[in-house]
Scaffold this active site. Structure first.
Site, PDB file in Angstrom:
ATOM      1  N   LYS A 203       4.324  -7.076   3.581  1.00 17.89           N
ATOM      2  CA  LYS A 203       3.885  -5.300   4.045  1.00 17.89           C
ATOM      3  C   LYS A 203       3.885  -4.538   4.948  1.00 17.89           C
ATOM      4  O   LYS A 203       2.970  -5.416   6.174  1.00 17.89           O
ATOM      5  CB  LYS A 203       2.862  -5.268   2.446  1.00 17.89           C
ATOM      6  CG  LYS A 203       1.560  -5.819   2.868  1.00 17.89           C
ATOM      7  CD  LYS A 203       0.497  -5.076   4.247  1.00 17.89           C
ATOM      8  CE  LYS A 203       0.406  -2.988   3.240  1.00 17.89           C
ATOM      9  NZ  LYS A 203      -0.428  -2.275   4.453  1.00 17.89           N
TER      10      LYS A 203
ATOM     11  N   GLU B  27       6.086   5.396   7.532  1.00 13.90           N
ATOM     12  CA  GLU B  27       5.513   6.203   6.794  1.00 13.90           C
ATOM     13  C   GLU B  27       6.434   7.111   6.705  1.00 13.90           C
ATOM     14  O   GLU B  27       5.817   7.946   8.368  1.00 13.90           O
ATOM     15  CB  GLU B  27       3.770   6.757   6.821  1.00 13.90           C
ATOM     16  CG  GLU B  27       3.260   5.199   5.525  1.00 13.90           C
ATOM     17  CD  GLU B  27       1.719   5.079   6.686  1.00 13.90           C
ATOM     18  OE1 GLU B  27       1.170   4.889   5.561  1.00 13.90           O
ATOM     19  OE2 GLU B  27       1.110   5.516   7.526  1.00 13.90           O
TER      20      GLU B  27
ATOM     21  N   THR C 152       1.230  -1.008  -0.075  1.00 14.20           N
ATOM     22  CA  THR C 152      -0.115   0.259   0.204  1.00 14.20           C
ATOM     23  C   THR C 152       0.895   1.306  -0.068  1.00 14.20           C
ATOM     24  O   THR C 152       1.320   1.916  -1.214  1.00 14.20           O
ATOM     25  CB  THR C 152      -1.206   0.543   1.022  1.00 14.20           C
ATOM     26  OG1 THR C 152      -0.158  -0.218   2.372  1.00 14.20           O
ATOM     27  CG2 THR C 152      -2.415  -1.351   1.234  1.00 14.20           C
TER      28      THR C 152
ATOM     29  N   THR D 166      -1.002  -3.001   9.971  1.00 13.78           N
ATOM     30  CA  THR D 166      -1.184  -2.458   8.951  1.00 13.78           C
ATOM     31  C   THR D 166      -0.145  -3.892   8.180  1.00 13.78           C
ATOM     32  O   THR D 166       0.526  -3.059   7.581  1.00 13.78           O
ATOM     33  CB  THR D 166      -1.818  -1.994   7.867  1.00 13.78           C
ATOM     34  OG1 THR D 166      -2.549  -0.682   9.061  1.00 13.78           O
ATOM     35  CG2 THR D 166      -2.735  -1.894   6.709  1.00 13.78           C
TER      36      THR D 166
ATOM     37  N   THR E  13      -7.263  10.718  -0.653  1.00 15.44           N
ATOM     38  CA  THR E  13      -7.557  11.959  -1.585  1.00 15.44           C
ATOM     39  C   THR E  13      -6.180  12.276  -2.583  1.00 15.44           C
ATOM     40  O   THR E  13      -5.995  12.964  -3.306  1.00 15.44           O
ATOM     41  CB  THR E  13      -7.442  13.005  -1.248  1.00 15.44           C
ATOM     42  OG1 THR E  13      -7.379  13.471   0.256  1.00 15.44           O
ATOM     43  CG2 THR E  13      -8.897  12.542  -0.017  1.00 15.44           C
TER      44      THR E  13
ATOM     45  N   ASN F 254      -0.724  10.631   5.428  1.00 11.52           N
ATOM     46  CA  ASN F 254      -1.581  10.032   5.894  1.00 11.52           C
ATOM     47  C   ASN F 254      -2.734  11.434   6.499  1.00 11.52           C
ATOM     48  O   ASN F 254      -3.744  11.255   6.407  1.00 11.52           O
ATOM     49  CB  ASN F 254      -1.653   9.569   7.623  1.00 11.52           C
ATOM     50  CG  ASN F 254      -1.101   8.037   7.631  1.00 11.52           C
ATOM     51  OD1 ASN F 254      -1.199   6.910   7.521  1.00 11.52           O
ATOM     52  ND2 ASN F 254       0.484   8.398   7.972  1.00 11.52           N
TER      53      ASN F 254
END
EC number: 2.3.1.35
Length: 409
Positions: free
Chosen positions: A185, A282, A159, A196, A409, A404
């Site tokens: 992942k 991230e 992702t 996640t 979007t 995040n």
């Protein structure tokens, strides 16, 4: 090939999830995501012993329900179908139906019983599955034992990851070469007890499902359950293992003389993947490892390590290469573990900052320079017992917020 610290297993640098005998993989782009591959498949040409562990979140995605049902049937799997870009979580009865449809379509394409297929999904929560893209493309997945197709699979499960995560190890058991490969992942919404993250492990060892589950639980507690990025736990997390038995070793149990070697093989594979996930948090620029010794017991050592590596203040200090040991000691104190404030020792890298609970003179410039490295080690000795443990995480950067803030979007 790189020998491990105990020299009983070796890392296969070019190994993949299809290096163990009997396994094949595929990955492709279907349009669920804008660019990267988003549909993947692992296949075993014989019914493989299977075991899985799942998120502790009370809200669990539909694919987890289906996979649990599949494994519960007889503890055997032949395939795992995975999609990224859509989590199929919080999607009600339609989501459950879609997960079963994915299982049924995969079983039909491979000519295997439905209950030998596991289903896994990751991505945005709360959106209906784009079945018009997924189902027609299952038949277009081209399986092989080629490293390129293993790489295509590894890409298909990502992702916000910056890149694939894969590893492979071998060991000799009963005079036979046993191989274990892994692909994973995970980049955000990661908290101890999995986040996640998805991890898939394959091995050609001969082992029964219940013993495989026992070993997987033990390995996961020491690896995947010891990483944290942002304190969130997701709805889709899964670590799943399949064992083909094609190495033809004597069936492994805890009574087998080589059981410790198999456990080391599994733990090394899981630890590699866990550290890759933590390093790829991230927006992250650094991997943080917290090693705790001298705790009351191992559980308390891990509790301290998780608390420190998960502290936003520690994470931001590492990002800024700031040797602010006060943040470390504060996290230790709130961990809930047994501590003696007058006995604690802490170090960053090889430099001691605190001895017997008292600050010691050190070169702040030297420690700051060390903290510019990609890997930052924080060592803690509680001096209250014999327990030890580790946890892994990453620094907290401006990019974490940026990624995040615009995830959908």
């Amino acid at each position: 090939m790189v020998l491990t610290k105990q020299n009983s297993i070796k890392k296969i640098e070019m190994g993949t999830i299809v290096t163990p005998a009997g396994f094949y993989a595929a990955g492709m782009h279907t349009g669920v995501k804008r660019k990267r591959n988003d549909l993947g498949l692992i296949y075993c040409d014989v019914p493989a012993s299977a075991a899985a562990l799942y998120t502790l979140n009370a809200i669990q995605a539909a694919p987890l329900h289906v996979t649990k049902e599949s494994i519960a049937e007889e503890g055997k799997l032949q395939a795992v179908i995975v999609n990224s870009g859509n989590a199929n979580a919080c999607t009600g009865a339609q989501g459950e139906a879609d997960a079963y449809t994915m299982r049924r379509a995969t079983a039909r394409e491979l000519s295997v019983p439905e209950h030998t297929v596991a289903v896994s999904s990751t991505g945005i929560i709360g959106l209906d599955m784009p079945m018009d893209k997924i189902i027609p493309n299952i038949e277009h997945l081209t399986l092989s034992s080629d490293a390129n197709d293993a790489a295509a699979f590894s890409e298909s499960i990502l992702t916000t990851d910056t890149g694939p995560k894969a590893t492979c190890y071998q060991a000799e058991i009963d005079g036979e070469t046993i191989t274990m490969g892994g692909s994973a992942k995970g980049s955000g919404m990661i908290e101890p007890n999995m986040g996640t993250m998805l991890a898939y492990l394959t091995t050609d060892a001969a082992i029964e499902p219940d013993m495989l589950h026992h070993a997987l639980k033990e390995a996961t507690d020491k690896t995947f359950n010891c990483i944290t990025i942002d304190g969130d736990t997701s709805t889709n997390d899964m670590v799943l293992t399949m064992a083909s038995g094609k190495a033809e070793n004597e069936t492994l149990t805890p009574d087998h003389k080589d059981w410790p070697i198999f456990v080391e093989l599994l733990e090394a594979t899981c630890e590699d993947l866990a550290k890759m996930i933590a390093r790829d948090g991230e927006g992250a620029t650094k991997l943080i490892e917290v090693a705790v010794t001298g705790a009351k017991d191992n559980d308390e050592a891990v509790k301290v390590a998780k608390t420190v590596v998960g502290s936003p203040l520690v994470k931001t200090a590492v990002y800024g290469s700031d040797p602010n040991w006060g943040r470390i000691i504060a996290a230790i104190g709130r961990s809930g573990a047994t501590v003696d404030p007058t006995a604690i020792e802490t170090s960053i890298g090889s430099v001691k900052l605190l001895v017997n609970g008292q600050p010691v003179a050190f070169s702040e410039e030297a420690v700051s320079e060390y903290m510019l490295n990609d890997n930052v080690l924080i060592s803690i000795d509680l001096n209250v017992g014999d327990g030890s443990g580790k946890a892994w995480g990453c620094d907290l950067t401006y990019d974490y917020v940026r990624i995040n803030a615009s995830y959908r979007t």
